[in-house]
Design a protein around this motif. Structure first.
Motif, PDB file in Angstrom:
ATOM      1  N   PRO A   1       0.805  -1.229   0.000  1.00  0.00           N
ATOM      2  CA  PRO A   1       0.000   0.000   0.000  1.00  0.00           C
ATOM      3  C   PRO A   1       0.831   1.268   0.000  1.00  0.00           C
ATOM      4  CG  PRO A   1      -0.937  -1.612   1.503  1.00  0.00           C
ATOM      5  CD  PRO A   1       0.355  -2.200   1.022  1.00  0.00           C
ATOM      6  N   THR A   2       2.021   1.248   0.557  1.00  0.00           N
ATOM      7  CA  THR A   2       2.860   2.447   0.616  1.00  0.00           C
ATOM      8  C   THR A   2       4.175   2.267  -0.140  1.00  0.00           C
ATOM      9  OG1 THR A   2       3.818   1.700   2.714  1.00  0.00           O
ATOM     10  CG2 THR A   2       1.876   3.139   2.822  1.00  0.00           C
ATOM     11  N   LYS A   3       4.241   1.284  -1.011  1.00  0.00           N
ATOM     12  CA  LYS A   3       5.496   1.019  -1.718  1.00  0.00           C
ATOM     13  C   LYS A   3       5.200   0.690  -3.174  1.00  0.00           C
ATOM     14  CE  LYS A   3       9.617  -1.940  -1.681  1.00  0.00           C
ATOM     15  NZ  LYS A   3      10.280  -3.099  -1.057  1.00  0.00           N
ATOM     16  N   GLU A   4       5.928   1.387  -4.064  1.00  0.00           N
ATOM     17  CA  GLU A   4       5.797   1.121  -5.492  1.00  0.00           C
ATOM     18  C   GLU A   4       7.162   0.770  -6.065  1.00  0.00           C
ATOM     19  OE1 GLU A   4       4.634   4.020  -4.192  1.00  0.00           O
ATOM     20  OE2 GLU A   4       2.479   3.519  -4.150  1.00  0.00           O
ATOM     21  N   GLU A   5       7.136  -0.030  -7.100  1.00  0.00           N
ATOM     22  CA  GLU A   5       8.368  -0.439  -7.788  1.00  0.00           C
ATOM     23  C   GLU A   5       8.243  -0.039  -9.250  1.00  0.00           C
ATOM     24  OE1 GLU A   5       9.757  -4.672  -9.169  1.00  0.00           O
ATOM     25  OE2 GLU A   5      10.223  -4.427  -7.035  1.00  0.00           O
ATOM     26  N   ILE A   6       9.220   0.746  -9.728  1.00  0.00           N
ATOM     27  CA  ILE A   6       9.181   1.250 -11.095  1.00  0.00           C
ATOM     28  C   ILE A   6       9.666   0.168 -12.050  1.00  0.00           C
ATOM     29  CG2 ILE A   6      10.072   3.000 -12.675  1.00  0.00           C
ATOM     30  CD1 ILE A   6      10.287   4.894 -10.353  1.00  0.00           C
ATOM     31  N   ILE A   7       8.811  -0.142 -13.036  1.00  0.00           N
ATOM     32  CA  ILE A   7       9.170  -1.153 -14.026  1.00  0.00           C
ATOM     33  C   ILE A   7       9.961  -0.528 -15.167  1.00  0.00           C
ATOM     34  CG2 ILE A   7       8.213  -2.831 -15.644  1.00  0.00           C
ATOM     35  CD1 ILE A   7       5.821  -3.124 -13.777  1.00  0.00           C
ATOM     36  N   GLY A   8       9.557   0.628 -15.607  1.00  0.00           N
ATOM     37  CA  GLY A   8      10.238   1.325 -16.696  1.00  0.00           C
ATOM     38  C   GLY A   8       9.637   2.706 -16.884  1.00  0.00           C
ATOM     39  N   ARG A   9      10.286   3.523 -17.711  1.00  0.00           N
ATOM     40  CA  ARG A   9       9.807   4.886 -17.905  1.00  0.00           C
ATOM     41  C   ARG A   9      10.070   5.336 -19.330  1.00  0.00           C
ATOM     42  NH1 ARG A   9      14.188   8.855 -14.862  1.00  0.00           N
ATOM     43  NH2 ARG A   9      16.002   8.288 -16.141  1.00  0.00           N
ATOM     44  N   VAL A  10       9.327   6.436 -19.705  1.00  0.00           N
ATOM     45  CA  VAL A  10       9.449   7.047 -21.029  1.00  0.00           C
ATOM     46  C   VAL A  10       9.516   8.555 -20.832  1.00  0.00           C
ATOM     47  CG1 VAL A  10       8.371   7.407 -23.276  1.00  0.00           C
ATOM     48  CG2 VAL A  10       8.205   5.182 -22.156  1.00  0.00           C
ATOM     49  N   ILE A  11      10.433   9.207 -21.541  1.00  0.00           N
ATOM     50  CA  ILE A  11      10.561  10.662 -21.507  1.00  0.00           C
ATOM     51  C   ILE A  11      10.285  11.196 -22.904  1.00  0.00           C
ATOM     52  CG2 ILE A  11      12.060  12.619 -21.013  1.00  0.00           C
ATOM     53  CD1 ILE A  11      13.635  10.834 -19.137  1.00  0.00           C
ATOM     54  N   ILE A  12       9.288  12.080 -23.026  1.00  0.00           N
ATOM     55  CA  ILE A  12       8.877  12.619 -24.322  1.00  0.00           C
ATOM     56  C   ILE A  12       8.978  14.138 -24.256  1.00  0.00           C
ATOM     57  CG2 ILE A  12       7.020  12.759 -26.031  1.00  0.00           C
ATOM     58  CD1 ILE A  12       5.876  10.204 -24.864  1.00  0.00           C
ATOM     59  N   PRO A  13       9.823  14.787 -25.060  1.00  0.00           N
ATOM     60  CA  PRO A  13       9.854  16.266 -25.101  1.00  0.00           C
ATOM     61  C   PRO A  13       8.536  16.800 -25.664  1.00  0.00           C
ATOM     62  CG  PRO A  13      11.836  15.310 -26.087  1.00  0.00           C
ATOM     63  CD  PRO A  13      10.865  14.185 -25.908  1.00  0.00           C
ATOM     64  N   LEU A  14       7.980  17.822 -25.003  1.00  0.00           N
ATOM     65  CA  LEU A  14       6.685  18.352 -25.439  1.00  0.00           C
ATOM     66  C   LEU A  14       6.774  19.057 -26.788  1.00  0.00           C
ATOM     67  CD1 LEU A  14       5.113  19.757 -22.156  1.00  0.00           C
ATOM     68  CD2 LEU A  14       4.443  17.731 -23.441  1.00  0.00           C
ATOM     69  N   ASN A  15       7.949  19.613 -27.124  1.00  0.00           N
ATOM     70  CA  ASN A  15       8.045  20.302 -28.407  1.00  0.00           C
ATOM     71  C   ASN A  15       8.046  19.346 -29.588  1.00  0.00           C
ATOM     72  OD1 ASN A  15      10.579  19.189 -28.081  1.00  0.00           O
ATOM     73  ND2 ASN A  15      11.579  21.154 -27.669  1.00  0.00           N
ATOM     74  N   SER A  16       8.111  18.049 -29.307  1.00  0.00           N
ATOM     75  CA  SER A  16       8.037  17.060 -30.383  1.00  0.00           C
ATOM     76  C   SER A  16       6.663  16.414 -30.494  1.00  0.00           C
ATOM     77  CB  SER A  16       9.087  15.966 -30.156  1.00  0.00           C
ATOM     78  OG  SER A  16       8.802  15.226 -28.967  1.00  0.00           O
TER      79      SER A  16
END
Length: 1007
Positions: free
Chosen positions: A509-524
């Motif tokens: 309930p108070t713990k999350e594990e990051i599986i992966g991430r994506v970074i997208i520039p807004l100007n694109s």
């Protein structure tokens, strides 16, 4: 009995309409005031008559003078029939009456009496108030025949001969331009005296509640109490008649002056002495080391402005401008002194002296004055080494150097440092263009979970700046998950933030594990202006443990995220309350329509401000004004140490929709001198809202608006703000067409957002605008932006809830009044009215095609009738409508409480119980409405078999009767039955009502 009298000089008329059939007229003027009537002599066959006759009306109640009006009717005398065809009229309200010393001859355009009146020309009048007891009231209105033979001597007998200084005192004005008003007298020249020597010695004169002073430099504003407002007179709007750059404003019209008006015609033209200090060269060395730390000091009387200093520089460049108000200059000499900055005492280098009588005057659009080199002089007048480049001129606030100049009314010894100047200058800001960012999280594939022994609970977290949203959590039976959720964000140009998406697994309930991430520039990200489909894309997830961004691009793994991301430009990003929106255009510029007009605002002055801080043992304020309309924000210069500041700054906006609101706020600058009790936050003094659709086109509105602020102790008037407003329409056809168009852009209807989304996005938009404007120079701080945008208008308030309830009751009061009237008709309280209603009812039933025409004709006549009493001024803050006068102190304390609350548990419990009581009443009303609806459903549901049997049989009989009986006969019988005489009525309820009340509802099934 009061000695106050209203004097009226009927001077002349010009270009009147010929009404005698021979190309001429025989005009005379009738004056009406407070039940008194006077008439001038008749000028035979003259379309440009000259009367020069004076009349004096008795003022019975000086306190009621602002509510009275002087009416001057111009008639044509017809000898044959002794009739008087109408030639025109002039109506002046009591707010435009001034003392004799301030009165001038004004030529007023003649107005029509009705729609079909043929009127043209002008009438020259001089109206003034006097309290000279030696002046007698004029003789009563003479008969028409006698007035024809009295001649021009009729009026001379009203005043003793020794009191008339000139037999034709207006002969000078006769030769001047007719569409002009005259300047107030110059104090340096002898003035024409009042007929009474005792009145001439008076400097001030009081009547009623207003005091009118003879002040040639600053004409006294005449105020008028609003007659239609039900709130206290102290909180009411006041109409004024100031002398502005374009002329005097009387009743919304501009009486042109004898001087040409410029672009700044909605403010008083104020003259300034401008001094531009450009640079210096060949300055002598003053220290032992041969160096020089130069700065320049500009001195005019008690005013002293200082430039920044340079270290060890003999050829410095400043390029700074100083502005000294001409009415504050206490000297005729300007000194520009160059000094050397030192630790103990600054050294004198040289100075340049100017005679202010020789300074040239510059009027835009003239080109800027070219600076010149001036040789420095020593203390004894000898020429010294070094030269200073200066430009000195006289100008107004229309000068382009005005916004960036140091002002004498804004820079004082309180804080004369160069850094303080950044907080006091007037500036124009443009809020950033806001976009909605739509992120459609569709699905994820081939997720890699570290703990294979458990079923993961996966969601996607999306973040742009401080905005964070999450999708719902999905338990992954497989490693391919589906969400298909839309998340909305706000972003501003230029796009500085990136779109961060992370796929996370909720381990606890108070713990999350990051599986992966994506970074997208807004100007694109792709932009769209409509509802077209945006192509989806697969994005590979990056490992969260990878610290290096370049390495993370190389180190990919098989997990992917399916997204549809776009910038929605078809919406209008709401950054203010929907009730007070100043702009409704979409974000995409290609969807913008042409403007329909121009809004001009002149911020004149504030008066009677409440002290916001203490300085040198007395209360004072350092105030500035902020105006917001559309993307454009304006800020006036800060006036230091004044409770009656004069701004006289004019601004212009383009208008794209009349259903928008201009907001003007007044604030106290807390960044000058010592910090107040509120720290670095600028204190709010009050604000004014003006809806554009309530303004007449081309009219100049000059009013003094009360600055009302609701505090924890109740409503408080913080002062008054005097403004001039004009809305000019470029295309009346386009403006009328806009009334048929949707209020918001198309995307708000084809793909609407929920109320919760709009509220959240509005909060984010305000934060973004506040962050951007606080980075400007000078900064427009967050508390200012939030107050102007009404950021807390959505929070709960018992006072606001009661106010909205009474507003709703006011809306339905018309229906209640009609119902009450119809009840009286049915009870035959007025038999004549009831009989007429019966006749009208029979006519409408026999001729049903007249029903709709009668209704619309009735509404048309009501609208025409109400046109006479239409509002003459914009609406303003009303304490009665806001329910701010009778509010309980505890309710105000609750309204100003923070969220979450900071009050004691006992007080919170008390308020919770009160809220429960109010909610219980609402619950009862809602339950009663539901009960009536369920009874209607029970008619055919057979829940009560006997009731349903009776109703079904009634329906069968009614169908047969309605089939064989003409419909008009049934309507007539029903109408006569409803409006039957009380003799045929019973006090007990009717049988149908008794039957309906016995029907069952579902209240029996509720716990």
């Amino acid at each position: 009995m009061s000695n106050f009298k209203l004097g009226v000089d009927v001077v002349s008329a010009h270009n009147l309409v010929p009404k005698d059939g021979q190309g001429s007229s025989s005009p005379f003027v009738e004056l009406h005031f407070d039940g008194q009537k006077f008439r001038t002599t008749i000028k035979e066959k003259d379309l440009n008559p000259v009367w020069n006759e004076t009349f004096y009306f008795n003022i019975s109640d000086p306190n009621n003078l602002p509510n009275l009006a002087l009416e001057a009717y111009v008639y044509n005398h017809v000898k044959a029939s002794n009739s008087k065809p109408f030639l025109g009229k002039v109506r002046l309200t009591g707010t435009s009456f001034v003392p004799y010393s301030d009165a001038v001859v004004l030529h007023y355009p003649l107005e029509k009496r009705g729609i079909f009146s043929n009127v043209k020309g002008e009438l020259g009048l001089k109206v003034f108030v006097t309290d000279d007891p030696s002046i007698r009231t004029s003789n009563p209105l003479p008969a028409m025949e006698s007035s024809m033979h009295t001649g021009s001597h009729y009026n001379q007998a009203q005043v003793p001969a020794q009191q008339v200084p000139n037999s034709n005192p207006f002969s000078k004005e006769k030769t001047e331009s007719r569409h002009t008003f005259h300047h107030l007298p110059n104090p340096s020249q002898p003035q024409q005296q009042h007929p009474s020597s005792t009145a001439a010695t008076q400097q001030t004169m009081r009547y009623g509640t207003d005091e009118m002073k003879y002040e040639p430099q600053d004409p006294r504003i005449v105020r008028m109490q609003s007659g239609l407002s039900s709130q206290p007179a102290n909180y009411a709007l006041k109409e004024t008649s100031p002398f502005l750059g374009g002329g005097q404003i009387v009743g919304g019209r501009v009486i042109r002056g004898d001087r040409p008006s410029g672009t700044y015609d909605l403010v008083e033209q104020m003259q300034y002495l401008f001094v531009r200090v450009v640079k210096a060269r060949h300055l002598p060395s003053m220290d032992v080391t041969g160096s020089l730390d130069p700065y320049v000091e500009v001195k005019v009387g008690n005013y002293k402005g200082i430039t920044k200093h340079f270290e060890k520089k003999q050829n410095p460049e400043w390029n700074e401008v100083f502005a000294v108000a001409r009415d504050r200059m206490q000297s005729s000499v300007l000194e520009v002194v160059v000094k050397d900055k030192d630790l103990l005492k600054d050294d004198f280098v040289g100075f340049v002296r100017f005679d202010l009588n020789e300074v040239p005057t510059r009027v835009p659009p003239d080109s800027p004055l070219a600076p010149e080199w001036y040789r420095l002089e020593g203390k004894n007048g000898e020429k010294t080494k070094g030269e200073l480049m200066l430009a000195v001129w006289i100008g107004t606030q229309a000068d382009e150097a005005f916004p960036d100049a140091w002002h004498s009314d804004a820079v004082t010894p309180v804080d004369s440092s160069p850094g303080a100047s950044t907080h006091i200058r007037s500036k124009v800001y443009h809020s950033p263009r806001l976009w909605y960012v739509r992120v459609n999280v569709i699905e994820a594939q081939d997720l890699v979970i570290h703990d294979k022994s458990r079923i993961p609970n996966v969601y996607v977290k999306v973040q742009i700046g401080n905005q964070v949203l999450k999708t719902k959590a999905v338990q992954a039976q497989t490693m391919n998950l589906l969400w298909n959720e839309d998340l909305m964000f706000v972003a501003a140009e230029p796009f500085e933030d990136h779109l961060f998406l992370s796929v996370e697994d909720r381990v606890a309930p108070t713990k999350e594990e990051i599986i992966g991430r994506v970074i997208i520039p807004l100007n694109s990200v792709e932009k769209r202006a409509d509802n077209r489909i945006v192509h989806t894309r697969w994005f590979n997830l990056e490992r969260h443990a990878t610290p290096d961004v370049d390495q993370s691009k190389k180190d990919k793994f098989s997990s992917r995220l399916h997204l549809r991301v776009c910038l929605d430009g078809g919406y209008h990003v709401l950054d203010e309350s929907t009730h007070y929106s100043s702009d409704l255009r979409p974000t995409a510029k290609q969807l913008w329509k042409p403007s329909i007009g121009v809004l001009e605002l002149g911020i004149l002055n504030a008066d009677g401000l409440h002290p916001m801080k203490s300085r040198d043992g007395k209360g004072t304020s350092d105030t500035y004004c902020v105006a917001k309309y559309g993307h454009k924000w304006v800020r006036t210069r800060t006036i230091i140490d004044s409770l009656s500041p004069k701004y006289n700054e004019q601004y212009t906006w383009e208008v794209y929709d009349p259903a928008t609101v201009l907001t003007v706020g007044v604030f106290d600058n807390s960044h000058i001198g010592e910090k107040g009790s509120n720290g670095n936050k600028d204190m709010k003094i009050g604000k004014v809202r003006i809806r554009i659709s309530t303004l007449e086109t081309g009219r100049v509105y000059t009013h003094s608006y009360p600055l009302l602020v609701l505090q924890s102790s109740g409503v408080k008037k913080m002062g008054e703000l005097h403004m001039a407003i004009r809305f000019s329409c470029t295309s009346m056809v386009n403006m009328m067409f806009i009334y048929s168009r949707p209020l918001l852009p198309k995307m708000h209807y084809t793909r609407p957002l929920t109320v919760m989304q709009l509220d959240t996005l509005r909060h984010q938009a305000v934060n973004i605008v506040a962050a951007r404007l606080s980075r400007a120079e000078p900064p427009l701080r967050k508390e200012v932006v939030e107050y102007m945008s009404d950021v807390n208008s959505h929070l709960w308030s018992m006072r606001r809830s009661k106010a909205n309830f009474f507003r709703l009751m006011s809306v339905f009061s018309g229906l209640f009044a009609v119902g009450k009237w119809f009840g009286e008709v049915c009870m035959w309280k007025n038999p004549i009215t009831t009989v007429l209603v019966h006749v009208l009812f029979v006519m409408l039933v026999c001729y049903p095609e007249l029903i709709l025409p009668t209704v619309f004709l009735y509404m048309f006549l009501i609208g025409i009738w109400n046109f006479r009493s239409r509002p003459r001024y914009p609406p303003h803050m009303n304490t009665r409508i806001s329910y701010a006068e009778a509010v309980h102190p505890d309710e105000l304390d609750e309204e100003f409480d923070s969220f979450p609350t900071t009050r004691s548990p006992e007080l919170v419990r008390l308020r919770y119980d009160r809220l429960r009581s109010v909610a219980g009443r609402i619950q009862t009303v809602v339950g009663d409405v539901a009960t009536q609806g369920e009874r209607i459903q029970a008619l055919l549901s057979w829940r009560d078999p006997r009731a349903t049997t009776l109703f079904v049989l009634f329906c069968l009989i009614a169908a047969i009767v309605l089939y064989v009986t003409p419909f008009q006969v049934l309507v007539l019988l029903a109408g006569f039955f409803v409006m039957r005489h009380p003799r045929f009525r019973h006090r007990l309820p009717s049988a149908p009502l008794n039957f309906f009340r016995r029907l069952p509802a579902r209240t029996d099934s509720m716990l």
